[in-house]
Design a protein around this motif. Structure first.
Motif, PDB file in Angstrom:
ATOM      1  N   ASP B 227      49.932  -9.253  -3.215  1.00 22.61           N
ATOM      2  CA  ASP B 227      50.202  -8.510  -4.164  1.00 22.61           C
ATOM      3  C   ASP B 227      51.586  -8.142  -4.542  1.00 22.61           C
ATOM      4  OD1 ASP B 227      50.096  -6.310  -5.691  1.00 22.61           O
ATOM      5  OD2 ASP B 227      48.451  -5.107  -4.696  1.00 22.61           O
ATOM      6  N   ASP B 229      52.801  -6.506  -7.034  1.00 23.95           N
ATOM      7  CA  ASP B 229      53.273  -5.149  -7.383  1.00 23.95           C
ATOM      8  C   ASP B 229      53.650  -4.404  -5.952  1.00 23.95           C
ATOM      9  OD1 ASP B 229      52.629  -5.217 -10.255  1.00 23.95           O
ATOM     10  OD2 ASP B 229      50.675  -5.529  -9.363  1.00 23.95           O
ATOM     11  N   PRO B 270      54.738  -9.212 -10.694  1.00 23.29           N
ATOM     12  CA  PRO B 270      54.326  -7.956 -10.849  1.00 23.29           C
ATOM     13  C   PRO B 270      54.221  -7.576 -12.276  1.00 23.29           C
ATOM     14  CG  PRO B 270      56.702  -8.100 -10.058  1.00 23.29           C
ATOM     15  CD  PRO B 270      56.110  -9.388 -10.156  1.00 23.29           C
TER      16      PRO B 270
END
Lengths: 276, 307
Positions: B227, B229, B270
């Motif tokens: 991920d 982000d 992101p």
């Protein structure tokens, strides 16, 4: 991520690998029969010669095949020792007394020694030929073959298809469960679990933190798999095969070799008689 | 503890037809106190690398390794593998791997699947008893440690300690599993996809917890993640793994400026980086460090400046 070397399958693209699994199973049965039909060393030598040919055509390294013997090493020695001690006989095969040593029921005789060598060779051939089957056949095609061979049992309402499915799912899940075991073991090792030292009971106890999560995940997987199969309307019977088994010219060759082997061993038995 | 790896190579099932090179001569340093991120595709070697850190995958002893390889004339000997975690030399066979594992905590993917004990307290205490078992920790010591660890992951000890871990919700289970690792107060905490499979709120909460743990319990935190982000928001440095090699080691603020390169590696970027490049295409340049907060501040400043 780790390619689990499951079972003993040795990937290669050889004559033997491409044989129909049913033919290989049949060949194995014939081979075992031949080994037991052979009652003298010439017969065993004929079997061994066929086996050497099969190994040569399978492109599985010789040492790799021989390593299969490791598992029964002690069994072979044990069988040999027992037979040397208990088998009595008056026949002589070389100069010297027929019986070397005698004490109560124990006795070491020439015939006993020859007989146990014969038995050990028989045992080795048995193990080598059956491991050749697993070296050259993937578990999946093996179950396909078994299912196909068992088809006649359907007439007596035996659930052949279900049995084959159970077998293939079980085989399919072995690597998964092995991976899972490795993962959980790693996780518990990271938390300081010790699987390598302590006495037997301690070691068995040490596996509880691995076994419980493993069982839980096995049940979870089974649930998920059955749900997934039902969701896709799995009904069992009347399914077509992705890979259809077909006999080819290779299988004919194998069949002829097999017939020749059986015939040869039978002739050797008839004309040469018992252990020479 | 500083982590230094040099010329680290790992091949699974070496010498069999299933051989697979997972790490190919990688070198990487993680300084003490970092919140270090590792990103990369499945099979890029991330997990293999982190498993080296507490010797779940052991290196062949360096000396033996060197003797084994007979060098041909004029051949340069391969550079020696170095892998150090603080003072622990992982290439040395005599290293106390037990002590190492006490100092390097490891949270695997979906750690809730390794819970096994009858009560939460017992499960969390498992690691503590294993590592401090020789000194026979008293019942109070164990209880204090378990209470501390459970509270560190935001659970109420009195409410949860005597429950079965299998009766908890998914998020709670995962926290219990994390508590079971940090209970020994490791200096380095390694987490493989700590937020995988959690809902967005659960993810945020998990990251917040990790920051708290980073401040109070474990000096260095290493997370493996998909991920972006999460990485952009939290990490001080990021290593990008690709096919067993380390492509970049950069702070996220610099890494995500190379959005194109990351995308060409097949990795995601992101949301903030996507917005920055979208704005750039329209002729607006935003110079931010790719955290949401900074991005919003910079964009608002732009608006304020433009108006």
């Amino acid at each position: 991520m780790k390619a689990v070397a499951f079972g003993q399958y040795y990937p290669a693209n050889s004559f033997v690998h491409r044989l129909d699994p049913r033919m290989k199973l049949l060949f194995l049965v014939a081979f075992i029969v031949a080994i037991f039909v052979a009652n003298n060393f010439y017969g065993l030598a004929a079997c061994a010669a066929v086996l050497v040919f099969v190994i040569a055509f399978s492109r599985v390294p010789f040492l790799k095949v021989l390593s299969a013997v490791k598992g029964i090493f002690f069994l072979a020695i044990f069988t040999g020792a027992i037979n040397v001690l208990f088998h009595t006989g008056e026949k002589t095969y070389w100069a010297g007394p027929a019986v070397y040593w005698n004490w109560g029921i124990f006795c070491v005789s020439q015939e006993g020694i020859v007989f146990s060598v014969f038995l050990i060779l028989r045992l080795l051939l048995l193990v080598l030929c059956s491991s050749m089957l697993t070296y050259t056949t993937t578990p999946v095609s093996l179950t396909d073959g078994i299912e196909s061979i068992l088809t006649p049992l359907k007439w007596v309402k035996f659930p052949v298809h279900a049995l084959a499915l159970i077998m293939s799912i079980a085989l399919r899940m072995i690597p998964t469960l092995m991976e899972e075991t490795a993962r959980i073991k790693n996780a518990q090792t990271a938390r300081g679990a010790n699987f390598e030292s302590g006495n037997l009971f301690k070691r068995i106890g040490a596996f509880i933190p691995v076994l419980i999560p493993l069982l839980l995940s096995a049940f979870r997987r089974a649930d998920e798999l059955s749900d997934a199969m039902e969701a896709r309307c799995y009904k069992g019977e009347k399914r077509t095969k992705y890979k259809k088994l077909r006999f080819s010219w290779r299988d004919l060759v194998a069949f002829l070799v097999m017939a020749a082997m059986i015939a040869g061993v039978a002739l050797l038995r008839v004309y040469l008689g018992e252990i020479l | 503890m500083r982590i230094v790896a040099e010329h680290l190579t790992h091949i699974y099932n070496d010498g069999t037809p299933f051989a697979a090179k997972a790490l190919d001569d990688i070198s990487l340093t993680v300084e003490e106190g970092e919140f270090f991120g590792i990103i990369g595709h499945t099979g890029s070697g991330k997990s293999t690398f982190v498993q080296h850190l507490n010797a779940l995958i052991r290196l062949p002893s360096s000396k033996k390794h060197f003797h084994k390889k007979r060098l041909k004339k004029g051949e340069i000997p391969p550079p020696a593998t170095v892998l150090k975690v603080g003072d622990f030399d992982l290439t040395d066979k005599n290293t106390d791997f037990y002590a190492l594992r006490r100092s390097v905590g490891m949270v695997f993917q979906y750690p809730e699947y390794q819970l096994f004990a009858e009560t939460v307290k017992e499960d969390v205490a498992f690691g503590y008893k294993n590592f401090y078992g020789k000194g026979k920790p008293s019942e109070e010591e164990v209880t204090t440690a378990v209470r501390g660890a459970l509270e560190a992951v935001g659970l109420d000890y009195d409410e949860i300690a005597d429950k079965s871990p299998f009766d908890l919700s998914g998020g709670q289970k995962r926290r219990v599993a994390v508590a079971g690792v940090i209970v020994t107060k490791p200096e380095v905490l390694v987490l493989d996809e700590p937020a995988a499979g959690l809902d967005p709120l659960g993810k945020q909460e998990m990251m917040r917890l990790l920051h708290e743990i980073h401040g109070s319990w474990c000096k260095t935190v290493i997370i493996v993640s998909h991920d972006m982000d999460e990485i952009a928001e939290n990490c001080t440095h990021v290593a990008v793994f690709e096919e067993g090699r380390v492509r970049y080691v950069l702070p996220p603020s610099e890494l995500f400026q190379r959005a194109e390169e990351l995308l060409s590696l097949g990795l995601d970027i992101p949301l903030t980086a996507k917005l920055v490049s979208a704005l750039k295409r329209r002729g607006i340049s935003v110079d931010c460090d790719f955290t949401t907060e900074d991005f919003i501040r910079k964009v608002l400043a732009l608006r304020g400046g433009g108006a």
